[in-house]
Motif scaffolding. Sequence first.
Motif, short mmCIF file in Angstrom:
data_model
loop_
_atom_site.label_atom_id
_atom_site.label_comp_id
_atom_site.label_asym_id
_atom_site.label_seq_id
_atom_site.Cartn_x
_atom_site.Cartn_y
_atom_site.Cartn_z
N LEU A 1 12.66 46.73 57.84
CA LEU A 1 13.39 46.05 58.69
C LEU A 1 13.63 46.83 60.03
CD1 LEU A 1 16.82 45.35 56.38
CD2 LEU A 1 15.15 43.64 57.71
N ASP B 1 14.93 38.35 54.46
CA ASP B 1 14.96 39.53 53.57
C ASP B 1 15.16 38.88 52.20
OD1 ASP B 1 15.11 42.24 52.81
OD2 ASP B 1 17.08 42.41 54.02
N PRO C 1 15.32 40.69 48.52
CA PRO C 1 14.93 41.69 47.54
C PRO C 1 15.57 41.13 46.10
CG PRO C 1 16.77 42.45 49.10
CD PRO C 1 16.01 41.31 49.82
N TYR C 2 16.36 40.13 46.17
CA TYR C 2 17.05 39.71 45.19
C TYR C 2 16.24 38.54 44.26
CZ TYR C 2 20.40 42.98 46.86
OH TYR C 2 21.00 44.35 47.21
N SER D 1 12.60 47.94 44.70
CA SER D 1 13.61 48.69 44.47
C SER D 1 14.47 48.02 43.23
CB SER D 1 14.60 48.53 45.89
OG SER D 1 13.96 49.88 46.52
N LYS D 2 14.82 46.77 43.33
CA LYS D 2 15.94 46.18 42.31
C LYS D 2 15.38 45.83 41.05
CE LYS D 2 18.16 46.44 46.18
NZ LYS D 2 19.23 47.38 46.53
N GLY E 1 10.38 51.13 51.31
CA GLY E 1 11.57 50.53 51.00
C GLY E 1 11.61 49.32 52.16
N SER E 2 12.41 48.31 51.69
CA SER E 2 12.36 47.19 52.70
C SER E 2 13.34 47.73 53.82
CB SER E 2 13.06 45.94 52.29
OG SER E 2 12.30 45.23 51.59
N GLN E 3 14.11 48.75 53.62
CA GLN E 3 14.93 49.32 54.76
C GLN E 3 13.86 49.83 56.01
OE1 GLN E 3 17.97 48.89 55.06
NE2 GLN E 3 17.85 49.79 57.11
N TYR F 1 23.94 42.12 55.85
CA TYR F 1 23.56 43.28 55.24
C TYR F 1 23.71 44.30 56.34
CZ TYR F 1 20.35 46.80 53.39
OH TYR F 1 19.64 48.04 53.12
N TYR G 1 18.09 36.30 61.24
CA TYR G 1 17.83 37.09 60.09
C TYR G 1 18.74 36.46 58.95
CZ TYR G 1 18.70 41.03 56.87
OH TYR G 1 18.76 41.77 55.82
N SER H 1 10.81 43.64 47.85
CA SER H 1 10.94 45.19 47.42
C SER H 1 10.98 45.25 45.98
CB SER H 1 12.28 45.60 47.93
OG SER H 1 12.67 47.00 47.58
N VAL I 1 19.33 36.50 54.44
CA VAL I 1 19.10 36.99 53.12
C VAL I 1 19.24 35.73 52.08
CG1 VAL I 1 19.62 38.79 51.27
CG2 VAL I 1 19.82 39.13 53.65
N ALA J 1 8.12 48.63 48.96
CA ALA J 1 8.38 47.27 49.40
C ALA J 1 7.40 46.71 50.03
CB ALA J 1 9.75 47.36 50.11
N ASN K 1 23.61 39.99 50.07
CA ASN K 1 24.23 41.16 50.50
C ASN K 1 25.06 41.04 51.59
OD1 ASN K 1 25.13 43.96 50.50
ND2 ASN K 1 23.05 44.71 50.36
N ARG L 1 10.68 53.79 46.45
CA ARG L 1 10.71 53.32 47.92
C ARG L 1 9.46 52.54 48.17
NH1 ARG L 1 14.35 52.41 48.49
NH2 ARG L 1 14.54 52.55 50.81
C1 LIG Z 1 19.40 42.71 51.71
C2 LIG Z 1 18.90 43.93 51.60
N1 LIG Z 1 17.75 44.28 52.45
C3 LIG Z 1 17.01 45.48 52.13
C4 LIG Z 1 17.62 46.54 51.34
C5 LIG Z 1 16.86 47.64 51.46
O1 LIG Z 1 15.92 47.79 49.99
P1 LIG Z 1 14.99 49.06 49.81
O2 LIG Z 1 15.74 49.89 48.67
O3 LIG Z 1 13.68 48.35 49.45
O4 LIG Z 1 14.97 49.69 51.10
C6 LIG Z 1 18.59 46.17 50.68
C7 LIG Z 1 19.11 47.05 49.66
O5 LIG Z 1 20.27 47.14 49.23
C8 LIG Z 1 19.34 44.97 50.70
O6 LIG Z 1 20.46 44.51 49.99
#
Ligand SMILES: Cc1ncc(COP(=O)(O)O)c(C=O)c1O
Length: 429
Positions: A108, A211, A213-214, A247-248, A103-105, A129, A176, A245, A178, A257, A183, A255
């Motif tokens: 980070l 960052d 993901p969208y 994820s979306k 995951g991108s989480q 975020y 940082y 990622s 987005v 990314a 988000n 998981r």
């Molecule tokens: C801006 C941003 N970064 C990272 C993430 C984490 O994404 P991942 O599911 O890849 O961990 C999210 C998830 O909502 C997000 O909105």
Amino acid sequence: MTIYDQFFSHAAQNMKESAIRRMGKMIASRGDVVSLAPGYPAPDTFPWAEFREIAASLLGGQDGSVLQYGPTRGYRPLLEEIAAILEGREIRVAFEELLVTTGSQQGLDLVARVLFDPGDVVLVELPTYTGAITAFRNVQAQMVGVPQEADGVQFDALEATYQRLRLDGCRVKALYVVPNFQNPTGLLIGLEKRRRLLSWAADRDILIIEDDPYHDLYFEDSATPSEVRSIKADDADGRVVYLSSFSKTLAPGYRVAWIAAPAAIAQKLEIAKQSEDLLTGSLDQRIVHEACRSGLLARQLPKLRRHYREKRDVMVGALRRELNDTVTWPDPKGGFFLWLTLPDQLDTDLMIPRAVDNGVVYVAGEAFFVAPSEQGRSRGGDGRRTMRLSFSAPTKERIEEGVVRLARTVREELAAVSVSAPAPGRAER
Ligand SMILES: Cc1ncc(COP(=O)(O)O)c(C=O)c1O
């Protein structure tokens, strides 16, 4: 009785449960609640049949590597697919610059661990975020927020904040952002501003953590692919650490990314990742790889853009009908989120119990705020009267119902605060 607080590290003492998870628990303990809180993808968009087929074929064979440990950097054929996705975003990277993450989480978290010592400054958009706030807080970085305007972070405030921090003797290491359908606000950084941010960061010798993901979830009626151009695409001197990622666009449960970063940083990220999980799940990576290779991901994207655009339209339509005279928001041009600003006398955190009683939940804006820069403070930079609504997971009918319940909540709350004049302070309510 053992007192455990005495055992916790400073970092652990600073850890806070996310407001979004807290909302999840609240919903679980109630009956019929429309949740406009978490930014989950819609489960009915998951390509179930194709995933079933891919998983069956991977698990039906004798290829031990499907369930084996593998390289920390990631499954090489998946890295090749990621490099091709990046090429499509006009980002050209060598393999030494890529790393698959859980995951991108996790991305980070790794970036925070590799870049920041306690007290180092990371500039963030205000609001920003929550997952980034958590990751940066865990390493005791100092987050300083810079307010945003319609096309992203305010440049003058950014520069003034940077200069003030320098005068205070702080080490500002990174910004940082987005940039695409942020988000929580849904905002898009303007193209011109992206270029300015890059040269600004180069002139001041700081890194940009981008960052994204969208990226692919722009709505064709209001944004074009050229408007989501990554900052990294113009990064000639290796200033940008880029995260994205699956994820979306495929499913968050895998998981999977990735990070694209200058080789020296990627190497440290790899070492940091080894102590977290050795590698991202092999089976997950193999399924995602097959989804990319077979064209499944490419077929999904236009469907997802349509799906989420329609839901955005339903939410915006319902808000116009129910609350147009009371709240404001920027129409999202992509992504999952809509950012509401309520009348000054309301506090969205204090309003949560009433919302839950009415059967709806949202995320109070405060969760996305850190200490604001001086400019932010003078503009009410604590998010008290803001909230994030997510239109991604609920059905259109539930979005309609959720907005009706939210409107009832806002009207009731306005009536309640107007009879208890003078406006009560936070501690009293
Ligand atoms: C801006 C941003 N970064 C990272 C993430 C984490 O994404 P991942 O599911 O890849 O961990 C999210 C998830 O909502 C997000 O909105």
